[in-house]
Design an enzyme around this catalytic site. Structure first.
Site, PDB file in Angstrom:
ATOM      1  N   CYS A 130      -4.999   5.750  -3.876  1.00 37.99           N
ATOM      2  CA  CYS A 130      -4.276   4.476  -3.937  1.00 37.99           C
ATOM      3  C   CYS A 130      -2.892   4.772  -4.494  1.00 37.99           C
ATOM      4  O   CYS A 130      -2.750   5.122  -5.670  1.00 37.99           O
ATOM      5  CB  CYS A 130      -5.019   3.479  -4.827  1.00 37.99           C
ATOM      6  SG  CYS A 130      -4.144   1.906  -5.024  1.00 37.99           S
ATOM      7  N   CYS A 184       0.868  -1.175   0.000  1.00 38.94           N
ATOM      8  CA  CYS A 184       0.000   0.000   0.000  1.00 38.94           C
ATOM      9  C   CYS A 184       0.906   1.227   0.000  1.00 38.94           C
ATOM     10  O   CYS A 184       1.579   1.502   0.999  1.00 38.94           O
ATOM     11  CB  CYS A 184      -0.914   0.000   1.212  1.00 38.94           C
ATOM     12  SG  CYS A 184      -1.878   1.512   1.380  1.00 38.94           S
ATOM     13  N   GLY A 212      -1.766   2.381  -7.113  1.00 41.58           N
ATOM     14  CA  GLY A 212      -2.582   2.636  -8.305  1.00 41.58           C
ATOM     15  C   GLY A 212      -2.107   3.851  -9.074  1.00 41.58           C
ATOM     16  O   GLY A 212      -2.093   3.859 -10.316  1.00 41.58           O
ATOM     17  N   GLU A 231     -10.536  -0.559  -5.184  1.00 42.99           N
ATOM     18  CA  GLU A 231      -9.523  -1.454  -4.637  1.00 42.99           C
ATOM     19  C   GLU A 231     -10.148  -2.781  -4.213  1.00 42.99           C
ATOM     20  O   GLU A 231     -11.212  -2.793  -3.583  1.00 42.99           O
ATOM     21  CB  GLU A 231      -8.837  -0.808  -3.431  1.00 42.99           C
ATOM     22  CG  GLU A 231      -8.005   0.415  -3.788  1.00 42.99           C
ATOM     23  CD  GLU A 231      -7.053   0.797  -2.674  1.00 42.99           C
ATOM     24  OE1 GLU A 231      -6.240  -0.069  -2.266  1.00 42.99           O
ATOM     25  OE2 GLU A 231      -7.109   1.944  -2.221  1.00 42.99           O
ATOM     26  N   HIS A 288      -2.944  -4.492 -10.749  1.00 43.05           N
ATOM     27  CA  HIS A 288      -3.708  -3.316 -11.175  1.00 43.05           C
ATOM     28  C   HIS A 288      -4.130  -3.451 -12.634  1.00 43.05           C
ATOM     29  O   HIS A 288      -3.411  -4.039 -13.445  1.00 43.05           O
ATOM     30  CB  HIS A 288      -2.867  -2.038 -11.041  1.00 43.05           C
ATOM     31  CG  HIS A 288      -2.553  -1.677  -9.627  1.00 43.05           C
ATOM     32  ND1 HIS A 288      -3.361  -0.880  -8.871  1.00 43.05           N
ATOM     33  CD2 HIS A 288      -1.516  -2.045  -8.828  1.00 43.05           C
ATOM     34  CE1 HIS A 288      -2.830  -0.752  -7.657  1.00 43.05           C
ATOM     35  NE2 HIS A 288      -1.723  -1.451  -7.614  1.00 43.05           N
TER      36      HIS A 288
END
Length: 268
Positions: free
Chosen positions: A222, A64, A225, A213, A164
């Site tokens: 994110c 993360c 992301g 997510e 992703h």
């Protein structure tokens, strides 16, 4: 971090029992504290600290980006370290975080997120492509229901330590992510689920996006992301290398730079 909110716990002396269940409990925005998940800050044998991150649905995440930045603030501001650059062990490798400190408090952080992975089997994906770049994903692909029209979304699959799918849209604000997001998250092409970025390009250095997510639904930001989106744009020649790309999320702005060696750095 940029609206990506987690509950942080100092686990350097003792790990929480059943952290997945605790994450589900504290994450609930009506009956818990309210968060995108739970992050445990632990001791590490290979870095200054170790991060374990759990989503709101109990599942453990590998990485993360915004969570990593907040770990740096947590350990510095809580007096667990006096360093302004730390290493952090995650399930997707050791990350280095440089802090920006003003008046004894961390106000920003820069993370070397490493190189994106484009090889489909390593993302992972169930497909015959070596890489999945600007390829179509079919939604409503249910042969039993002929009333539903198939919808095609072109996009690029990337791993930044977690999977992703980056797809470009004309107007990100008009999307119904509550309907769209789960169709990507649970798509048969992604056996472990996927985070989906819906990206609107404003110019060669500026984009805005919304993200769905896996395990948490739509979040305000994110970090991985944002990095995946920047990597996809550089790969496709939409944005240049070595220049910060401003990624505007619901919760704020992240600056992402992709260098000549494909290393991705995130500042926020």
């Amino acid at each position: 971090g940029a609206g990506n909110d987690y509950v942080y716990v100092d686990c350097t002396k003792e790990m929480l029992p059943n952290p997945g269940a605790i994450s589900e409990y504290v994450s609930h925005r009506r009956f818990g504290i309210g968060s995108d998940g739970l992050i445990c800050v632990c001791k590490s044998d290979v870095a200054d600290f170790k991060m374990r991150m759990f989503n709101a649905d109990r599942s453990e995440g590998k990485m993360c980006g915004n969570g990593v930045r907040c770990v740096a603030k947590f350990v510095h501001d809580k007096g667990l370290t006096d360093k302004t650059t730390i290493t952090l062990e995650t399930l997707s490798g050791v990350k280095e975080i440089e802090m920006v400190v003003e008046n004894g408090e961390v106000v920003g952080a820069k993370v070397d997120m490493g190189k994106p992975v484009f090889r489909a089997t390593e993302i992972p994906m169930n497909c015959d492509h070596y890489i999945f770049v600007d390829q179509a994903i079919v939604l409503n692909d249910n042969h039993d229901d002929v009333t539903k029209e198939k919808v095609f979304y072109n996009g690029t699959a990337i791993s930044m330590g977690n999977p992703h799918f980056v797809t470009f849209v004309d107007d990100v604000d008009s999307l119904n992510l509550e309907e769209l997001g789960p169709q990507f998250e649970h798509h048969k092409l992604f056996p472990e689920g996927v985070n989906t970025e819906f990206v609107q390009v404003l110019d060669k250095n500026t984009v805005k996006f919304r993200v769905w997510e896996r395990g948490s639904g739509e979040t305000w930001a994110c970090g991985t992301g944002a990095c995946a989106s920047a990597a996809a744009m550089v790969l496709r020649g939409i944005c240049p290398r070595n220049v910060p790309i401003e990624v505007s999320l619901l919760g704020g702005v992240l600056a992402i730079t992709v260098d000549n060696g494909d290393n991705v750095r995130m500042t926020g």
